[in-house]
Design a protein around this motif. Structure first.
Motif, PDB file in Angstrom:
ATOM      1  N   CYS A   1       0.801  -1.214   0.000  1.00  0.00           N
ATOM      2  CA  CYS A   1       0.000   0.000   0.000  1.00  0.00           C
ATOM      3  C   CYS A   1       0.841   1.276   0.000  1.00  0.00           C
ATOM      4  CB  CYS A   1      -0.858  -0.034   1.250  1.00  0.00           C
ATOM      5  SG  CYS A   1      -2.410   0.716   0.994  1.00  0.00           S
ATOM      6  N   GLN A   2       1.875   1.308   0.814  1.00  0.00           N
ATOM      7  CA  GLN A   2       2.704   2.509   0.913  1.00  0.00           C
ATOM      8  C   GLN A   2       3.884   2.491  -0.054  1.00  0.00           C
ATOM      9  OE1 GLN A   2       1.889   5.132   2.296  1.00  0.00           O
ATOM     10  NE2 GLN A   2       0.603   4.691   4.070  1.00  0.00           N
ATOM     11  N   SER A   3       4.220   1.352  -0.595  1.00  0.00           N
ATOM     12  CA  SER A   3       5.387   1.302  -1.485  1.00  0.00           C
ATOM     13  C   SER A   3       5.005   1.537  -2.947  1.00  0.00           C
ATOM     14  CB  SER A   3       6.129  -0.026  -1.326  1.00  0.00           C
ATOM     15  OG  SER A   3       5.240  -1.125  -1.410  1.00  0.00           O
ATOM     16  N   ILE A   4       3.760   1.201  -3.313  1.00  0.00           N
ATOM     17  CA  ILE A   4       3.364   1.355  -4.712  1.00  0.00           C
ATOM     18  C   ILE A   4       3.388   2.839  -5.103  1.00  0.00           C
ATOM     19  CG2 ILE A   4       0.830   1.593  -4.426  1.00  0.00           C
ATOM     20  CD1 ILE A   4       2.370  -0.805  -6.904  1.00  0.00           C
ATOM     21  N   GLY A   5       4.017   3.135  -6.224  1.00  0.00           N
ATOM     22  CA  GLY A   5       4.092   4.520  -6.689  1.00  0.00           C
ATOM     23  C   GLY A   5       5.259   5.287  -6.103  1.00  0.00           C
ATOM     24  N   GLN A   6       5.849   4.699  -5.062  1.00  0.00           N
ATOM     25  CA  GLN A   6       6.964   5.372  -4.401  1.00  0.00           C
ATOM     26  C   GLN A   6       8.311   4.810  -4.882  1.00  0.00           C
ATOM     27  OE1 GLN A   6       8.533   6.485   0.089  1.00  0.00           O
ATOM     28  NE2 GLN A   6       6.742   5.217  -0.027  1.00  0.00           N
ATOM     29  N   MET A   7       8.336   3.499  -5.107  1.00  0.00           N
ATOM     30  CA  MET A   7       9.577   2.808  -5.484  1.00  0.00           C
ATOM     31  C   MET A   7       9.251   1.735  -6.527  1.00  0.00           C
ATOM     32  SD  MET A   7       9.935   0.587  -1.954  1.00  0.00           S
ATOM     33  CE  MET A   7       9.575   2.030  -0.935  1.00  0.00           C
ATOM     34  N   PRO A   8      10.264   1.277  -7.247  1.00  0.00           N
ATOM     35  CA  PRO A   8       9.992   0.226  -8.239  1.00  0.00           C
ATOM     36  C   PRO A   8       9.459  -1.041  -7.566  1.00  0.00           C
ATOM     37  CG  PRO A   8      12.172   1.181  -8.573  1.00  0.00           C
ATOM     38  CD  PRO A   8      11.670   1.704  -7.264  1.00  0.00           C
ATOM     39  N   ILE A   9       8.402  -1.597  -8.134  1.00  0.00           N
ATOM     40  CA  ILE A   9       7.820  -2.854  -7.643  1.00  0.00           C
ATOM     41  C   ILE A   9       7.667  -3.790  -8.833  1.00  0.00           C
ATOM     42  CG2 ILE A   9       5.762  -3.963  -6.651  1.00  0.00           C
ATOM     43  CD1 ILE A   9       6.142  -2.161  -4.545  1.00  0.00           C
ATOM     44  N   ASP A  10       8.317  -4.926  -8.747  1.00  0.00           N
ATOM     45  CA  ASP A  10       8.239  -5.929  -9.800  1.00  0.00           C
ATOM     46  C   ASP A  10       7.848  -7.239  -9.123  1.00  0.00           C
ATOM     47  OD1 ASP A  10       8.899  -8.074 -11.505  1.00  0.00           O
ATOM     48  OD2 ASP A  10      10.385  -6.861 -12.577  1.00  0.00           O
ATOM     49  N   VAL A  11       6.644  -7.712  -9.424  1.00  0.00           N
ATOM     50  CA  VAL A  11       6.154  -8.897  -8.709  1.00  0.00           C
ATOM     51  C   VAL A  11       6.994 -10.141  -9.010  1.00  0.00           C
ATOM     52  CG1 VAL A  11       3.778  -8.159  -8.307  1.00  0.00           C
ATOM     53  CG2 VAL A  11       4.370  -9.265 -10.474  1.00  0.00           C
ATOM     54  N   ASN A  12       7.671 -10.141 -10.153  1.00  0.00           N
ATOM     55  CA  ASN A  12       8.536 -11.290 -10.437  1.00  0.00           C
ATOM     56  C   ASN A  12       9.807 -11.247  -9.612  1.00  0.00           C
ATOM     57  OD1 ASN A  12       6.982 -12.707 -12.429  1.00  0.00           O
ATOM     58  ND2 ASN A  12       7.270 -10.859 -13.667  1.00  0.00           N
ATOM     59  N   VAL A  13      10.309 -10.067  -9.353  1.00  0.00           N
ATOM     60  CA  VAL A  13      11.482  -9.924  -8.492  1.00  0.00           C
ATOM     61  C   VAL A  13      11.091 -10.237  -7.050  1.00  0.00           C
ATOM     62  CG1 VAL A  13      13.150  -8.250  -7.562  1.00  0.00           C
ATOM     63  CG2 VAL A  13      12.599  -8.241 -10.011  1.00  0.00           C
ATOM     64  N   ILE A  14       9.934  -9.758  -6.636  1.00  0.00           N
ATOM     65  CA  ILE A  14       9.482  -9.968  -5.247  1.00  0.00           C
ATOM     66  C   ILE A  14       9.074 -11.423  -5.021  1.00  0.00           C
ATOM     67  CG2 ILE A  14       7.648  -9.388  -3.580  1.00  0.00           C
ATOM     68  CD1 ILE A  14       7.806  -6.494  -4.626  1.00  0.00           C
ATOM     69  N   GLY A  15       8.458 -12.031  -6.013  1.00  0.00           N
ATOM     70  CA  GLY A  15       8.081 -13.437  -5.887  1.00  0.00           C
ATOM     71  C   GLY A  15       6.878 -13.680  -5.002  1.00  0.00           C
ATOM     72  N   CYS A  16       5.914 -12.751  -5.033  1.00  0.00           N
ATOM     73  CA  CYS A  16       4.704 -12.938  -4.208  1.00  0.00           C
ATOM     74  C   CYS A  16       3.602 -13.609  -5.019  1.00  0.00           C
ATOM     75  CB  CYS A  16       4.230 -11.584  -3.675  1.00  0.00           C
ATOM     76  SG  CYS A  16       4.048 -10.338  -4.945  1.00  0.00           S
ATOM     77  N   ASP A  17       2.647 -14.200  -4.318  1.00  0.00           N
ATOM     78  CA  ASP A  17       1.463 -14.775  -4.956  1.00  0.00           C
ATOM     79  C   ASP A  17       0.367 -13.731  -5.074  1.00  0.00           C
ATOM     80  OD1 ASP A  17       2.021 -17.842  -5.053  1.00  0.00           O
ATOM     81  OD2 ASP A  17       2.719 -17.156  -3.108  1.00  0.00           O
ATOM     82  N   PHE A  18       0.282 -12.892  -4.051  1.00  0.00           N
ATOM     83  CA  PHE A  18      -0.722 -11.827  -4.017  1.00  0.00           C
ATOM     84  C   PHE A  18      -0.042 -10.527  -3.587  1.00  0.00           C
ATOM     85  CE2 PHE A  18      -3.306 -15.619  -2.816  1.00  0.00           C
ATOM     86  CZ  PHE A  18      -4.241 -15.582  -3.839  1.00  0.00           C
ATOM     87  N   LEU A  19      -0.531  -9.416  -4.130  1.00  0.00           N
ATOM     88  CA  LEU A  19      -0.041  -8.105  -3.702  1.00  0.00           C
ATOM     89  C   LEU A  19      -1.228  -7.141  -3.711  1.00  0.00           C
ATOM     90  CD1 LEU A  19       3.148  -6.234  -4.795  1.00  0.00           C
ATOM     91  CD2 LEU A  19       0.946  -5.172  -5.254  1.00  0.00           C
ATOM     92  N   SER A  20      -1.379  -6.382  -2.629  1.00  0.00           N
ATOM     93  CA  SER A  20      -2.473  -5.419  -2.573  1.00  0.00           C
ATOM     94  C   SER A  20      -1.919  -4.007  -2.554  1.00  0.00           C
ATOM     95  CB  SER A  20      -3.321  -5.662  -1.320  1.00  0.00           C
ATOM     96  OG  SER A  20      -2.519  -5.593  -0.162  1.00  0.00           O
ATOM     97  N   ALA A  21      -2.678  -3.080  -3.165  1.00  0.00           N
ATOM     98  CA  ALA A  21      -2.209  -1.691  -3.251  1.00  0.00           C
ATOM     99  C   ALA A  21      -3.399  -0.746  -3.323  1.00  0.00           C
ATOM    100  CB  ALA A  21      -1.332  -1.511  -4.482  1.00  0.00           C
ATOM    101  N   THR A  22      -3.130   0.502  -2.965  1.00  0.00           N
ATOM    102  CA  THR A  22      -4.158   1.516  -2.996  1.00  0.00           C
ATOM    103  C   THR A  22      -3.850   2.548  -4.075  1.00  0.00           C
ATOM    104  OG1 THR A  22      -5.556   2.792  -1.495  1.00  0.00           O
ATOM    105  CG2 THR A  22      -3.219   3.255  -1.393  1.00  0.00           C
ATOM    106  N   GLY A  23      -4.870   3.303  -4.483  1.00  0.00           N
ATOM    107  CA  GLY A  23      -4.663   4.306  -5.523  1.00  0.00           C
ATOM    108  C   GLY A  23      -4.321   5.682  -4.992  1.00  0.00           C
ATOM    109  N   ARG A  24      -4.814   6.000  -3.789  1.00  0.00           N
ATOM    110  CA  ARG A  24      -4.793   7.409  -3.367  1.00  0.00           C
ATOM    111  C   ARG A  24      -3.484   7.853  -2.723  1.00  0.00           C
ATOM    112  NH1 ARG A  24      -6.869   4.743   0.884  1.00  0.00           N
ATOM    113  NH2 ARG A  24      -6.099   5.318   2.927  1.00  0.00           N
ATOM    114  N   LYS A  25      -2.597   6.936  -2.391  1.00  0.00           N
ATOM    115  CA  LYS A  25      -1.366   7.339  -1.687  1.00  0.00           C
ATOM    116  C   LYS A  25      -0.287   7.710  -2.702  1.00  0.00           C
ATOM    117  CE  LYS A  25      -2.770   4.729   2.391  1.00  0.00           C
ATOM    118  NZ  LYS A  25      -2.573   3.512   3.221  1.00  0.00           N
TER     119      LYS A  25
END
Ligand SMILES: *Cc1c(COP(=O)(O)O)cnc(C)c1O
Length: 393
Positions: free
Chosen positions: A189-213
Protein backbone atom coordinates in the motif's frame (compact mmCIF):
# COMPACT_ATOMS: atom_id res chain seq x y z
CA UNK A 1 17.47 12.83 -16.06
CA UNK A 2 16.63 15.86 -13.97
CA UNK A 3 13.19 16.30 -12.57
CA UNK A 4 11.11 19.18 -13.91
CA UNK A 5 9.86 20.07 -10.48
CA UNK A 6 8.23 23.31 -11.60
CA UNK A 7 6.14 21.44 -14.13
CA UNK A 8 5.23 18.75 -11.59
CA UNK A 9 4.00 21.47 -9.24
CA UNK A 10 2.24 23.35 -12.02
CA UNK A 11 0.25 20.19 -12.76
CA UNK A 12 -0.66 19.78 -9.09
CA UNK A 13 -3.38 22.33 -8.25
CA UNK A 14 -3.14 21.66 -4.50
CA UNK A 15 0.43 22.97 -4.36
CA UNK A 16 -1.01 26.50 -4.47
CA UNK A 17 -2.98 25.97 -1.27
CA UNK A 18 -1.08 23.67 0.99
CA UNK A 19 2.32 22.37 1.89
CA UNK A 20 1.41 18.72 1.61
CA UNK A 21 3.47 16.25 3.61
CA UNK A 22 0.61 13.77 3.96
CA UNK A 23 1.28 11.72 0.86
CA UNK A 24 1.13 8.51 2.88
CA UNK A 25 -2.44 9.49 3.83
CA UNK A 26 -3.60 10.65 0.42
CA UNK A 27 -1.38 12.45 -2.07
CA UNK A 28 -2.44 15.49 -4.09
CA UNK A 29 -3.94 14.43 -7.41
CA UNK A 30 -2.38 15.87 -10.58
CA UNK A 31 -4.62 17.68 -13.08
CA UNK A 32 -4.93 14.84 -15.63
CA UNK A 33 -6.29 12.51 -12.93
CA UNK A 34 -8.76 15.08 -11.68
CA UNK A 35 -9.94 15.89 -15.20
CA UNK A 36 -10.42 12.25 -16.15
CA UNK A 37 -12.61 11.56 -13.11
CA UNK A 38 -14.71 14.68 -13.54
CA UNK A 39 -14.95 14.05 -17.29
CA UNK A 40 -16.42 10.60 -16.84
CA UNK A 41 -18.85 11.72 -14.14
CA UNK A 42 -20.02 14.45 -16.45
CA UNK A 43 -20.56 11.95 -19.22
CA UNK A 44 -22.60 9.77 -16.85
CA UNK A 45 -24.81 12.74 -16.09
CA UNK A 46 -25.16 13.63 -19.74
CA UNK A 47 -25.76 10.28 -21.45
CA UNK A 48 -26.39 7.74 -18.65
CA UNK A 49 -24.14 5.62 -16.45
CA UNK A 50 -24.31 2.38 -18.43
CA UNK A 51 -23.95 4.21 -21.71
CA UNK A 52 -20.94 6.14 -20.42
CA UNK A 53 -19.33 2.85 -19.34
CA UNK A 54 -19.98 1.47 -22.83
CA UNK A 55 -18.48 4.56 -24.39
CA UNK A 56 -15.39 4.35 -22.13
CA UNK A 57 -15.03 0.57 -22.46
CA UNK A 58 -11.56 0.66 -24.01
CA UNK A 59 -10.32 3.28 -21.58
CA UNK A 60 -11.47 1.14 -18.64
CA UNK A 61 -9.85 -1.96 -20.14
CA UNK A 62 -6.58 -0.11 -20.52
CA UNK A 63 -6.43 0.42 -16.76
CA UNK A 64 -5.49 -3.26 -16.44
CA UNK A 65 -2.62 -2.78 -18.88
CA UNK A 66 -1.41 0.22 -16.88
CA UNK A 67 -1.35 -1.73 -13.61
CA UNK A 68 0.34 -4.67 -15.35
CA UNK A 69 3.01 -2.35 -16.71
CA UNK A 70 3.55 -0.78 -13.30
CA UNK A 71 4.25 -4.05 -11.46
CA UNK A 72 5.39 -6.25 -14.38
CA UNK A 73 2.64 -8.83 -14.60
CA UNK A 74 -0.10 -9.89 -16.99
CA UNK A 75 -3.35 -7.92 -17.21
CA UNK A 76 -5.26 -11.11 -16.35
CA UNK A 77 -3.53 -11.15 -12.98
CA UNK A 78 -5.13 -7.87 -11.88
CA UNK A 79 -8.38 -7.16 -10.04
CA UNK A 80 -9.41 -3.53 -9.58
CA UNK A 81 -11.00 -3.16 -6.15
CA UNK A 82 -12.27 -0.18 -4.19
CA UNK A 83 -9.38 -0.05 -1.73
CA UNK A 84 -6.28 -1.90 -0.65
CA UNK A 85 -7.84 -3.43 2.43
CA UNK A 86 -10.63 -5.09 0.45
CA UNK A 87 -8.11 -6.22 -2.14
CA UNK A 88 -5.98 -7.79 0.60
CA UNK A 89 -9.11 -9.29 2.23
CA UNK A 90 -10.25 -10.92 -1.00
CA UNK A 91 -6.93 -12.72 -1.23
CA UNK A 92 -6.56 -13.56 2.45
CA UNK A 93 -10.10 -14.79 3.04
CA UNK A 94 -9.81 -17.04 -0.05
CA UNK A 95 -7.17 -19.15 1.66
CA UNK A 96 -8.62 -22.19 3.43
CA UNK A 97 -7.00 -22.48 6.88
CA UNK A 98 -7.08 -25.57 9.10
CA UNK A 99 -6.38 -25.86 12.83
CA UNK A 100 -2.65 -25.57 13.45
CA UNK A 101 -1.88 -23.84 10.14
CA UNK A 102 0.69 -21.13 10.79
CA UNK A 103 0.49 -17.57 9.47
CA UNK A 104 3.85 -15.79 9.57
CA UNK A 105 3.79 -12.00 9.64
CA UNK A 106 6.00 -9.05 10.55
CA UNK A 107 6.24 -6.49 13.35
CA UNK A 108 5.20 -3.74 10.93
CA UNK A 109 1.85 -5.32 10.11
CA UNK A 110 -1.07 -2.97 9.44
CA UNK A 111 -4.08 -3.06 11.77
CA UNK A 112 -6.68 -4.16 9.22
CA UNK A 113 -4.55 -7.14 8.20
CA UNK A 114 -3.88 -8.15 11.76
CA UNK A 115 -7.55 -7.92 12.70
CA UNK A 116 -8.28 -10.31 9.82
CA UNK A 117 -5.58 -12.69 11.09
CA UNK A 118 -7.22 -12.63 14.53
CA UNK A 119 -10.66 -13.31 13.12
CA UNK A 120 -9.49 -16.20 10.95
CA UNK A 121 -7.37 -17.64 13.77
CA UNK A 122 -10.41 -17.59 16.06
CA UNK A 123 -12.67 -19.18 13.47
CA UNK A 124 -10.29 -21.82 12.07
CA UNK A 125 -7.67 -22.58 14.71
CA UNK A 126 -4.86 -21.23 12.56
CA UNK A 127 -2.07 -19.58 14.57
CA UNK A 128 -0.47 -16.18 14.01
CA UNK A 129 3.28 -15.92 14.52
CA UNK A 130 5.20 -12.69 14.34
CA UNK A 131 8.68 -12.98 12.89
CA UNK A 132 11.02 -10.70 14.88
CA UNK A 133 12.98 -7.84 13.39
CA UNK A 134 16.71 -7.88 12.72
CA UNK A 135 19.10 -5.33 14.23
CA UNK A 136 18.00 -2.73 11.63
CA UNK A 137 14.31 -3.05 12.47
CA UNK A 138 13.43 -4.97 9.30
CA UNK A 139 11.88 -8.42 9.28
CA UNK A 140 14.69 -10.85 10.06
CA UNK A 141 15.27 -13.20 7.13
CA UNK A 142 17.23 -15.56 9.40
CA UNK A 143 14.34 -15.76 11.85
CA UNK A 144 11.92 -16.24 8.96
CA UNK A 145 13.99 -19.16 7.59
CA UNK A 146 14.10 -20.72 11.03
CA UNK A 147 10.34 -20.44 11.38
CA UNK A 148 9.59 -22.37 8.18
CA UNK A 149 8.10 -25.84 8.48
CA UNK A 150 5.34 -27.87 6.83
CA UNK A 151 2.64 -26.15 8.90
CA UNK A 152 3.33 -22.68 7.53
CA UNK A 153 0.41 -21.92 5.25
CA UNK A 154 1.02 -18.26 4.55
CA UNK A 155 3.62 -15.54 4.82
CA UNK A 156 1.86 -12.15 4.88
CA UNK A 157 3.87 -9.00 5.51
CA UNK A 158 3.70 -5.26 4.96
CA UNK A 159 6.31 -3.84 2.58
CA UNK A 160 6.35 -0.28 3.95
CA UNK A 161 4.47 0.31 7.20
CA UNK A 162 1.97 3.10 7.58
CA UNK A 163 3.97 4.65 10.42
CA UNK A 164 7.52 5.17 9.20
CA UNK A 165 10.36 4.99 6.70
CA UNK A 166 11.04 1.27 6.98
CA UNK A 167 11.21 -0.74 3.73
CA UNK A 168 10.93 -4.44 4.51
CA UNK A 169 13.10 -6.74 2.33
CA UNK A 170 10.13 -8.00 0.29
CA UNK A 171 12.20 -9.85 -2.32
CA UNK A 172 14.31 -11.68 0.30
CA UNK A 173 11.07 -12.79 1.96
CA UNK A 174 9.80 -13.89 -1.46
CA UNK A 175 12.89 -16.02 -2.01
CA UNK A 176 12.24 -17.86 1.26
CA UNK A 177 8.56 -18.32 0.35
CA UNK A 178 9.36 -19.62 -3.14
CA UNK A 179 12.00 -22.06 -1.93
CA UNK A 180 9.62 -23.45 0.70
CA UNK A 181 6.60 -23.41 -1.65
CA UNK A 182 4.59 -21.22 0.74
CA UNK A 183 1.94 -18.67 -0.26
CA UNK A 184 3.13 -15.10 0.04
CA UNK A 185 0.79 -12.08 0.38
CA UNK A 186 2.37 -8.63 0.31
CA UNK A 187 0.74 -5.38 1.46
CA UNK A 188 2.33 -2.85 -0.89
CA UNK A 189 0.00 0.00 0.00
CA UNK A 190 2.70 2.51 0.91
CA UNK A 191 5.39 1.30 -1.48
CA UNK A 192 3.36 1.35 -4.71
CA UNK A 193 4.09 4.52 -6.69
CA UNK A 194 6.96 5.37 -4.40
CA UNK A 195 9.58 2.81 -5.48
CA UNK A 196 9.99 0.23 -8.24
CA UNK A 197 7.82 -2.85 -7.64
CA UNK A 198 8.24 -5.93 -9.80
CA UNK A 199 6.15 -8.90 -8.71
CA UNK A 200 8.54 -11.29 -10.44
CA UNK A 201 11.48 -9.92 -8.49
CA UNK A 202 9.48 -9.97 -5.25
CA UNK A 203 8.08 -13.44 -5.89
CA UNK A 204 4.70 -12.94 -4.21
CA UNK A 205 1.46 -14.78 -4.96
CA UNK A 206 -0.72 -11.83 -4.02
CA UNK A 207 -0.04 -8.10 -3.70
CA UNK A 208 -2.47 -5.42 -2.57
CA UNK A 209 -2.21 -1.69 -3.25
CA UNK A 210 -4.16 1.52 -3.00
CA UNK A 211 -4.66 4.31 -5.52
CA UNK A 212 -4.79 7.41 -3.37
CA UNK A 213 -1.37 7.34 -1.69
CA UNK A 214 1.89 7.42 -3.65
CA UNK A 215 0.11 6.72 -6.95
CA UNK A 216 -1.76 10.03 -6.59
CA UNK A 217 -5.03 8.49 -7.74
CA UNK A 218 -8.54 9.25 -6.49
CA UNK A 219 -9.78 7.96 -3.16
CA UNK A 220 -11.69 4.70 -3.12
CA UNK A 221 -9.42 2.90 -5.58
CA UNK A 222 -7.06 -0.03 -5.22
CA UNK A 223 -6.04 -3.28 -6.83
CA UNK A 224 -5.04 -6.84 -6.18
CA UNK A 225 -2.36 -8.74 -8.05
CA UNK A 226 -3.08 -12.47 -8.01
CA UNK A 227 -0.48 -14.64 -9.68
CA UNK A 228 -2.07 -16.82 -12.34
CA UNK A 229 -1.20 -20.20 -10.72
CA UNK A 230 -2.46 -18.94 -7.37
CA UNK A 231 -5.73 -17.54 -8.75
CA UNK A 232 -6.78 -20.90 -10.11
CA UNK A 233 -6.53 -22.50 -6.67
CA UNK A 234 -8.64 -19.96 -4.82
CA UNK A 235 -12.30 -19.19 -4.64
CA UNK A 236 -13.03 -15.66 -3.41
CA UNK A 237 -14.93 -15.39 -0.11
CA UNK A 238 -17.66 -13.32 -1.80
CA UNK A 239 -19.04 -13.82 -5.28
CA UNK A 240 -21.39 -11.91 -7.51
CA UNK A 241 -22.59 -12.07 -11.09
CA UNK A 242 -19.31 -10.64 -12.31
CA UNK A 243 -16.89 -12.81 -10.33
CA UNK A 244 -18.90 -15.89 -11.26
CA UNK A 245 -21.20 -16.54 -14.19
CA UNK A 246 -24.57 -18.18 -13.51
CA UNK A 247 -24.29 -20.83 -16.24
CA UNK A 248 -27.10 -23.22 -15.23
CA UNK A 249 -29.86 -23.27 -12.63
CA UNK A 250 -27.67 -25.18 -10.17
CA UNK A 251 -24.22 -24.08 -11.24
CA UNK A 252 -21.87 -21.13 -11.49
CA UNK A 253 -18.47 -20.76 -13.06
CA UNK A 254 -15.76 -18.53 -11.67
CA UNK A 255 -14.01 -16.16 -14.01
CA UNK A 256 -10.74 -17.78 -15.05
CA UNK A 257 -8.66 -14.71 -14.20
CA UNK A 258 -8.06 -12.36 -11.27
CA UNK A 259 -11.27 -10.49 -12.02
CA UNK A 260 -13.02 -13.18 -9.96
CA UNK A 261 -11.94 -11.04 -6.98
CA UNK A 262 -13.76 -7.95 -8.27
CA UNK A 263 -17.30 -6.53 -7.85
CA UNK A 264 -19.92 -6.11 -10.52
CA UNK A 265 -20.80 -2.57 -9.57
CA UNK A 266 -17.96 -0.16 -9.31
CA UNK A 267 -17.05 3.48 -9.67
CA UNK A 268 -16.04 3.85 -13.32
CA UNK A 269 -14.91 7.45 -12.97
CA UNK A 270 -12.39 6.68 -10.25
CA UNK A 271 -11.32 3.45 -11.94
CA UNK A 272 -10.44 5.51 -15.01
CA UNK A 273 -8.72 8.00 -12.70
CA UNK A 274 -6.60 5.21 -11.23
CA UNK A 275 -5.43 4.25 -14.70
CA UNK A 276 -4.57 7.86 -15.51
CA UNK A 277 -2.67 8.16 -12.21
CA UNK A 278 -0.61 5.08 -13.05
CA UNK A 279 0.12 6.32 -16.58
CA UNK A 280 1.13 9.65 -15.07
CA UNK A 281 3.48 7.90 -12.63
CA UNK A 282 5.01 5.89 -15.47
CA UNK A 283 5.47 9.06 -17.52
CA UNK A 284 7.66 10.56 -14.81
CA UNK A 285 9.34 7.19 -14.35
CA UNK A 286 9.27 5.20 -11.17
CA UNK A 287 13.08 5.20 -10.83
CA UNK A 288 13.44 8.99 -11.02
CA UNK A 289 10.47 9.30 -8.63
CA UNK A 290 12.14 6.98 -6.14
CA UNK A 291 15.50 8.80 -6.36
CA UNK A 292 13.83 12.13 -5.79
CA UNK A 293 11.81 10.84 -2.83
CA UNK A 294 14.96 9.39 -1.30
CA UNK A 295 16.79 12.72 -1.70
CA UNK A 296 13.92 14.78 -0.27
CA UNK A 297 13.34 12.45 2.68
CA UNK A 298 17.03 12.40 3.55
CA UNK A 299 17.05 16.17 3.47
CA UNK A 300 13.96 16.41 5.69
CA UNK A 301 15.37 13.92 8.21
CA UNK A 302 18.65 15.81 8.36
CA UNK A 303 16.96 19.16 8.94
CA UNK A 304 14.46 17.78 11.47
CA UNK A 305 17.28 16.26 13.48
CA UNK A 306 18.63 19.78 14.03
CA UNK A 307 15.42 21.01 15.66
CA UNK A 308 15.47 21.04 19.44
CA UNK A 309 13.60 18.10 21.02
CA UNK A 310 12.89 16.25 17.76
CA UNK A 311 13.45 12.51 17.79
CA UNK A 312 13.29 10.53 14.54
CA UNK A 313 11.89 7.00 14.68
CA UNK A 314 12.38 5.54 11.21
CA UNK A 315 13.70 2.00 11.05
CA UNK A 316 15.45 -0.02 8.36
CA UNK A 317 18.48 0.15 6.10
CA UNK A 318 17.13 2.18 3.17
CA UNK A 319 14.46 4.58 4.42
CA UNK A 320 11.62 5.78 2.19
CA UNK A 321 9.55 8.97 1.92
CA UNK A 322 7.71 8.50 5.22
CA UNK A 323 9.37 10.34 8.10
CA UNK A 324 8.21 9.69 11.65
CA UNK A 325 9.12 11.78 14.66
CA UNK A 326 8.11 12.88 18.12
CA UNK A 327 9.03 16.02 20.01
CA UNK A 328 10.07 15.83 23.64
CA UNK A 329 7.31 17.11 25.95
CA UNK A 330 4.89 17.82 23.06
CA UNK A 331 1.73 16.04 21.95
CA UNK A 332 1.84 14.88 18.34
CA UNK A 333 -1.82 15.80 17.68
CA UNK A 334 -1.18 19.36 18.86
CA UNK A 335 1.70 19.65 16.44
CA UNK A 336 -0.54 18.42 13.61
CA UNK A 337 -3.26 20.95 14.53
CA UNK A 338 -0.86 23.89 14.66
CA UNK A 339 0.70 22.95 11.35
CA UNK A 340 -2.77 22.52 9.82
CA UNK A 341 -3.65 26.08 10.84
CA UNK A 342 -0.71 27.21 8.71
CA UNK A 343 -1.85 25.12 5.70
CA UNK A 344 0.78 22.47 6.35
CA UNK A 345 -0.46 18.90 6.17
CA UNK A 346 1.05 16.03 8.13
CA UNK A 347 -0.66 13.15 9.90
CA UNK A 348 -0.39 11.33 13.19
CA UNK A 349 0.17 7.58 13.39
CA UNK A 350 -1.25 5.93 16.47
CA UNK A 351 -0.79 2.70 18.36
CA UNK A 352 -3.98 1.41 16.77
CA UNK A 353 -2.60 1.29 13.25
CA UNK A 354 0.62 -0.66 13.92
CA UNK A 355 0.29 -1.97 17.47
CA UNK A 356 3.06 -4.59 17.45
CA UNK A 357 5.70 -2.11 16.37
CA UNK A 358 4.51 0.82 18.50
CA UNK A 359 4.15 -1.19 21.72
CA UNK A 360 7.60 -2.67 21.50
CA UNK A 361 9.08 0.82 21.06
CA UNK A 362 6.96 2.31 23.84
CA UNK A 363 5.17 4.67 21.44
CA UNK A 364 1.54 5.77 21.39
CA UNK A 365 1.66 8.49 18.73
CA UNK A 366 4.05 9.77 16.09
CA UNK A 367 3.98 12.70 13.70
CA UNK A 368 4.18 11.37 10.15
CA UNK A 369 5.53 13.68 7.46
CA UNK A 370 5.51 11.97 4.07
CA UNK A 371 7.12 13.56 1.03
CA UNK A 372 6.48 13.04 -2.68
CA UNK A 373 8.40 14.02 -5.79
CA UNK A 374 6.36 17.19 -6.32
CA UNK A 375 7.44 18.50 -2.93
CA UNK A 376 10.38 20.90 -3.01
CA UNK A 377 13.51 21.66 -1.00
CA UNK A 378 11.97 25.08 -0.29
CA UNK A 379 8.97 23.38 1.27
CA UNK A 380 11.23 21.28 3.47
CA UNK A 381 13.03 24.39 4.71
CA UNK A 382 9.77 26.22 5.28
CA UNK A 383 8.32 23.21 7.08
CA UNK A 384 11.26 22.99 9.47
CA UNK A 385 11.20 26.74 10.13
CA UNK A 386 7.45 26.73 10.87
CA UNK A 387 7.70 23.60 12.99
CA UNK A 388 10.54 25.07 14.98
CA UNK A 389 8.62 28.28 15.63
CA UNK A 390 5.42 26.38 16.56
CA UNK A 391 7.38 24.34 19.05
CA UNK A 392 9.64 26.83 20.66
CA UNK A 393 8.69 30.48 19.93
C1 LIG B 1 -3.23 2.79 4.05
C2 LIG B 1 -2.76 1.41 4.28
C3 LIG B 1 -3.58 0.30 4.04
C4 LIG B 1 -5.05 0.46 3.70
O1 LIG B 1 -5.29 0.96 2.45
P1 LIG B 1 -6.79 1.37 2.05
O2 LIG B 1 -6.73 1.72 0.62
O3 LIG B 1 -7.15 2.50 2.96
O4 LIG B 1 -7.63 0.18 2.31
C5 LIG B 1 -3.05 -0.96 4.16
N1 LIG B 1 -1.78 -1.14 4.54
C6 LIG B 1 -0.96 -0.12 4.78
C7 LIG B 1 0.45 -0.39 5.17
C8 LIG B 1 -1.41 1.19 4.68
O5 LIG B 1 -0.61 2.21 4.95
Amino acid sequence: MTFDILYARHETPGCKNVLHFNNAGAALMPKPVLESVIGHLQMEAEIGGSEAAQYSHDVVERVYDSVAMLINCDRDEIAIIENATRAWDMAFYSIPFCPGDRILTSMAEYASNYVAFLQVARKTGAVIEVVPNDEHGQISITALCNAIDDDVKLIAITHVPTNGGLVNPAAAVGKVAREAGILYLLDACQSIGQMPIDVNVIGCDFLSATGRKYLRGPRGTGFLYAKRDSTEQFEPPLLDRHAAQWVAKDRYELLPNARRFENWETNYATKIGLGVAIDYTLKWGIKPIWSRILALSTSLRTQLADIKGVKLWDLGVEQCGIISFTVEGKISRDILQKLFQQNINVSVSTLKSTRLDMEVRGLTELVRASVHYYNSEEEIELFCAKLSSILWD
